[in-house]
Design an enzyme around this catalytic site. Structure first.
Site, PDB file in Angstrom:
ATOM      1  CG  ASP D  22      -2.519  -0.763   0.863  1.00  0.00           C
ATOM      2  OD1 ASP D  22      -2.206  -1.927   0.188  1.00  0.00           O
ATOM      3  OD2 ASP D  22      -3.405  -0.158   1.550  1.00  0.00           O
ATOM      4  NE  ARG D 101      -1.594   3.480  13.710  1.00  0.00           N
ATOM      5  CZ  ARG D 101      -1.052   2.888  12.591  1.00  0.00           C
ATOM      6  NH1 ARG D 101       0.496   3.267  12.713  1.00  0.00           N
ATOM      7  NH2 ARG D 101      -1.169   1.945  12.841  1.00  0.00           N
ATOM      8  CG  ASP D 130      -4.661   3.494  13.770  1.00  0.00           C
ATOM      9  OD1 ASP D 130      -4.805   3.197  14.505  1.00  0.00           O
ATOM     10  OD2 ASP D 130      -3.817   1.950  12.862  1.00  0.00           O
ATOM     11  CB  SER D 186      -5.371  -5.707   7.842  1.00  0.00           C
ATOM     12  OG  SER D 186      -5.970  -5.442   8.907  1.00  0.00           O
TER      13      SER D 186
END
Lengths: 421, 421, 421, 421
Positions: D22, D101, D130, D186
């Site tokens: 990605d 994050r 996120d 994922s």
């Protein structure tokens, strides 16, 4: 010829129409965009020439006009739950506008459904709370509805960056423009309150000019004698008002509320000037008048304290804080707000009784209260009668409560270097 | 000859002495029980002839008399944290008595430690909050102290079931009895407030008699012109008051507070009549006057809303609710109240600025505010200027906020039989 | 001849009797004091020879013996509301004892009322929580009842400062003494849990000895294969358990709970060793086994998260925190706890569905869940399908949420000297 | 020739680069759009071939690559405050991703400032949390930054509706495509945890496949003997771990955390399977492994309960609930979260001592604890020693606490028709 006339039909939109310059221009603009416009004007207690507004909307090309008197449901279904909650946003604001929006929008969605309209539109700005309150109500009640909010559409707000451009547009399209000069602030009124903001009030240091207030008299010139009222509550809701002076009474929800507005307005009750935090994250300054709401806030607080258990009250107070925030933010029609209303309503079952109060020079003074369901026990609390109370018990109560504090002191003494508190 | 004279010495007791009938009788009674009595009279701003009280105590046999002016520390260490907290018990009571008790008792414990006294005594009743506030402070600061609370000792309260027996005892022991007739209620005064309760006020329906109030003028006869003040705050605490009318200023904590008491009292500000929930579990009725405290409550609320982030404010509001309850219940000197004061103080760092307000006919009206540290952004909020704000963002904001409401609607639609809300 | 035999009758007392040494001695002692004693032994799921206890009580002079099976109401009326609440005291304790007390005491008051007894008695110590839980229930349900708590009466506890004196008393009065040596800790068991405390466990550093546990197997020797269960909930309450391995099912409340106790016990689920804060203000150390309760805690948490709106959940979580504290402190029968149970029950209406879980080696693992009323929307959340979601909306959502943070940053930058965080 | 080379330069963007498909495609796409791309890869403890990623980024045209080891600051500045808070989102999730994050984004903003880049970019989806956590951090720390979020840009997500289109794009642009088949879910990993979601896990009923877990061993095959650890805390933060079995110790924050990950992972500790509520308003299903975090959660809970005052703990618990929600929603760098961290840190001053625990078969068992600053008082709580405690005091304590309940009962009896609860 306008390009808009060529636009293919986008279907029907129900526009929350006020009769003023903004929504008149929006009405015409929506038509330009290809919508069939149904104008909807809620009578929620504001002073307005509704028939003139109807004619104006039709003249501007509205396919249909709805003028809906929703005052009674506003009082019974929106204001009463707020009274039960002692709802107050940020310790000061009685939520007059915030309570009106879901009431107005609910009817608008109903009209849209009745008329098979896929769209609703409103003239709220893109920075304020009302757009949120309006649209969350619409989406919650009818998830498939499409909202048209011109003040958030670049093609609209870039075309009308200021009032001048709106005026030009109005003149060009035969929209009547106001003949009286505009106040240097904006107002929003309903049965419960009126708000003043924007314009010269945007500077938070600027004092409200003398002539601004419209719903209450200046306490400086208000009557020199109070009105004394008795307000009777059942399940936390006012069911009767009696004016002790002249014996006047009001019992139906709407009449009672209107009467309290009159009395409070006459005595200058309910003015505040605050800075508040909007849901979108900015601080704004608002000046509000909430005459009846202010009386009811004080009266309900009193009868509730008189009849409700201390610990239930504490839990309910926490729920009401959350409720007030949700209402302010536009979440009236949400699962959590429904849940809170249910819980708060439950807490109000014992909130029964009568409060006597005086309204005078901008103030509400509680004078006394009585209730068939009070937890107040005159004998128990008496300084002169022992009642069913053993003073020696308090010794044990205090000693046990001090246990933890003594242990903490013991620990603190062990810690040689005490931190600066 | 009294049996008590034979009693062996029980050591020294520091008695919180008021100069009134009750504590005078207690002083003599404690001596009878075999205590050496040190009388302690705190000057916490009440109107009192302190020297007369000193002479009286000595005449009644006090070994020593302490008259301690603790007004300044009362303002700075107890009232200021309450102002920072916007402390309010049950939405109405500004905690005037509750804040004074730990201040008074703290000094009493210090005297006991200085004098090597093992005991402290007070004249609080067995039904009230003050006994708790008093004793929790003593135990928290000096776990080994012994408290003598005559009104909870059967040998005392059974001997003095009413005022008449106290009067008889006083006459017998040469204790001066009051010459003026007693008010049909009891009062407790300090710099911050005065409370009226008991007697004819025990019936919660009875209106306060006209002549009751002593710290504030009747709004009906208060001046017809307001005083306009500017109050400057730093870290959430008032540091300067300016009277816009005559230019008078006050800067030191104590003087500033006294000045606000004068102004507020002159305009009849700060009267309430409430029913509240005592810590021991009963409801009681109290009438309070808190003049300066009422002005500061409104002024601080305003400057705080102006300068503090919305979400910090919400958290701080929850902490302050808990703080108020703890103070009311007597837990000022507890680990949790220390913790809350620390957190609340931290929240006040940005609370800086000046509030302008008008004091008039029983009311405080906020007129405007300014601050070097405000989060208010005039351009951002402006209706006429776009500022650094993209209206289209609000569309996404509303849409995402509506997601959950739409999902809930979807679920509700699946449930065929809807529950009555 | 004992002085007690001369005592005039003090009326009838209903004693919560366990059959053990303590309450046997109390039974005889109460008779000595002049009471007629009715022994009441609640069968609340503990392992006990109830008939032997009945005979023993009669032999010791009880006028009457009630052995009451209250297991079913314990599950349905006390444990189920706790499951709905996810009730947890101080983040760890599932309240096994705290839930049983009001159930036991409620029946005891009913017996007292049926028998016209003015007194109830119990053998709880003066330092613990159980005395409070017991007595608050009694007073709440029957305000006129008198409680006799021997372990708080100086004439009792000074006479029996230790176990040896109790043993002597027992021998003297023909009370059978235990033949097996006492465990060096005390235990309290009911259907929901067993607690171990006191004795060698009072040192919080001491590890629980290997043989202590009785309701659960040591995970080290528990089966090497899990049991996989499906638990079906309606209105937040389990209505069916299915063992996927052998197809066994249980549907009635009591049987279902007993079955979960078996499964969980077999796999060593539900052991904790904690220090907790008692209501009387001290910290105590307890070791608990709560097998079925632990499974249900995890299962309910899962189905609730799956079916309940996020914001309702948050409010309910706050209510449940308060509920847990109240239950721990003994306030089950209080207006506030009633109110909370009502609100929590309301929140459970959508909590419907089935959770699949594995029980293995001391752990409960959630494997999956399904519900006809879930707010989970697989399409909406999918990473591969866009569903009814516009990613661009999130931009506006984030931008508006960042507004306040940017303003704060702007303010912070203005403040030159930044405070140490 | 590529169209992108014609695009005029849009300035520099710092891309949070993972080395995966990605963000590799995004890197190339950003170049196509006219950006100079700096790739930034945070080493926050995930298993990764960082040098390979560097080469890949350079090969794809990154102007510069930053590979930053932020593991230590992640532990000390983000995980430790969460440990102090006992942070848990919705009662279950230890916030492994949510904590990482703001740590990752903070460094990214620093790099952007150092490099004079006006933009930052990330590869987070438009439905998740996120994106919010990432961007709120960026905006809070650098209000002028521009965020490029391709998965929210129609020109990007419409071009790449599925993985196939990404693969095609990769092949066309020489981006290496993964050779191993993609897992049907994922993953996101850091030092604290790994999450599994999406794909086959989107059906909340589907059980996690056996081979899914990567950070912990299956409890079924984990060692048959526990590891017994002692964890020493200061100010609520672990400062030393000792393995009682082999005497191994770890003291530095990072090493200690890594060691606990090893031990917990070996014993299968820290697996959960939950449905949670995302900030954007949807429910999602996630499976998480948080080995060290799970041990520390239990250990800290224990030492905190042992050392902290009951009422401070209750207040702190409320603050921590709010803290957890804020962290989950991405508000780490906000005024309210700063405020909460300050308050929570303050509460941790007495949280000092050592917890002994056993790690075994997926579980953490507390075995005992000791502290130089505990409020636990063995003598006070002892069943055998009276200590500094008067049992008779508990009578008064209970009686006063029952007062309110009796009054309520009195009221209820007056109400003839009782409401169904």
């Amino acid at each position: 010829m306008e390009k808009s006339t060529m636009a293919q039909s986008k279907g029907t939109v129900v526009l929350a129409y006020s009769g003023g310059l903004d929504t008149s221009c929006i009405l015409v603009w929506l038509k330009e965009q290809g919508y069939d416009v149904i104008a909807y004007l809620a009578n929620i207690g504001q002073k307005e020439d509704f028939e003139a507004a109807r004619k104006k909307a039709l003249a501007l090309g509205a396919k249909k006009v709805y003028i809906e008197d929703i005052s009674r449901e506003f009082v019974e279904e929106f204001i009463w739950p707020a009274v039960q909650a002692n709802a107050l946003y940020e310790d000061r604001y009685l939520l007059g506008t915030a309570l009106a929006r879901p009431c107005i929008a609910r009817r608008q969605v109903e009209i849209a459904q009745r008329e098979g309209a896929q769209h609703v539109a409103h003239g709220a700005t893109g920075k304020g709370n009302d757009q949120v309150r309006f649209e969350l109500t619409c989406y919650a009640l009818c998830p498939k509805i499409k909202v048209v909010a011109p003040w958030r559409l670049p093609e609209f707000y870039q075309r009308f960056p200021g009032r001048r451009e709106l005026m030009d547009y109005a003149k060009k399209h035969g929209i009547p423009v106001p003949v009286t000069p505009q106040t240097p602030w904006s107002m929003d009124e309903n049965l419960m309150h009126i708000s003043y903001e924007a314009g010269i009030l945007e500077n938070p240091k600027n004092q409200a000019p003398p002539g601004l207030y419209t719903k209450t008299r200046d306490p400086a010139t208000s009557p020199d004698n109070p009105d004394v009222l008795e307000i009777k509550f059942e399940r936390g809701v006012p069911v009767k008002v009696t004016n002790i002076g002249d014996g006047a009474t009001r019992s139906s929800a709407l009449e009672l509320f209107v009467y309290l507005n009159d009395i409070a307005g006459k005595h200058g009750v309910g003015r505040i000037d605050i800075v508040e935090n909007r849901f979108v994250g900015m601080k704004s300054r608002g000046i509000y008048e909430t005459p009846a709401g202010t009386i009811l806030y004080h009266a309900h607080l009193d009868i509730e304290a008189f009849t409700m258990d201390r610990e239930v009250r504490k839990i309910k107070q926490g729920l009401a804080l959350k409720f007030s925030e949700l209402v302010y933010n536009g979440f009236w029609h949400s699962p959590e707000c429904e849940f809170l209303r249910h819980c708060i309503r439950r807490s109000q079952e014992p909130v029964v009784g009568t409060v006597r109060l005086s309204v005078f020079k901008g103030q509400v003074y509680i004078l006394g209260r009585e209730s068939p369901r009070s937890l107040y026990n005159e004998e128990l609390v008496s300084m002169n009668v022992q009642g069913d109370y053993e003073p020696a018990d308090a010794t044990g109560f205090i000693n046990i409560n001090s246990l933890r504090l003594k242990e903490y002191h013991r620990l603190q003494s062990k810690v040689t270097v005490k931190q600066d508190e």
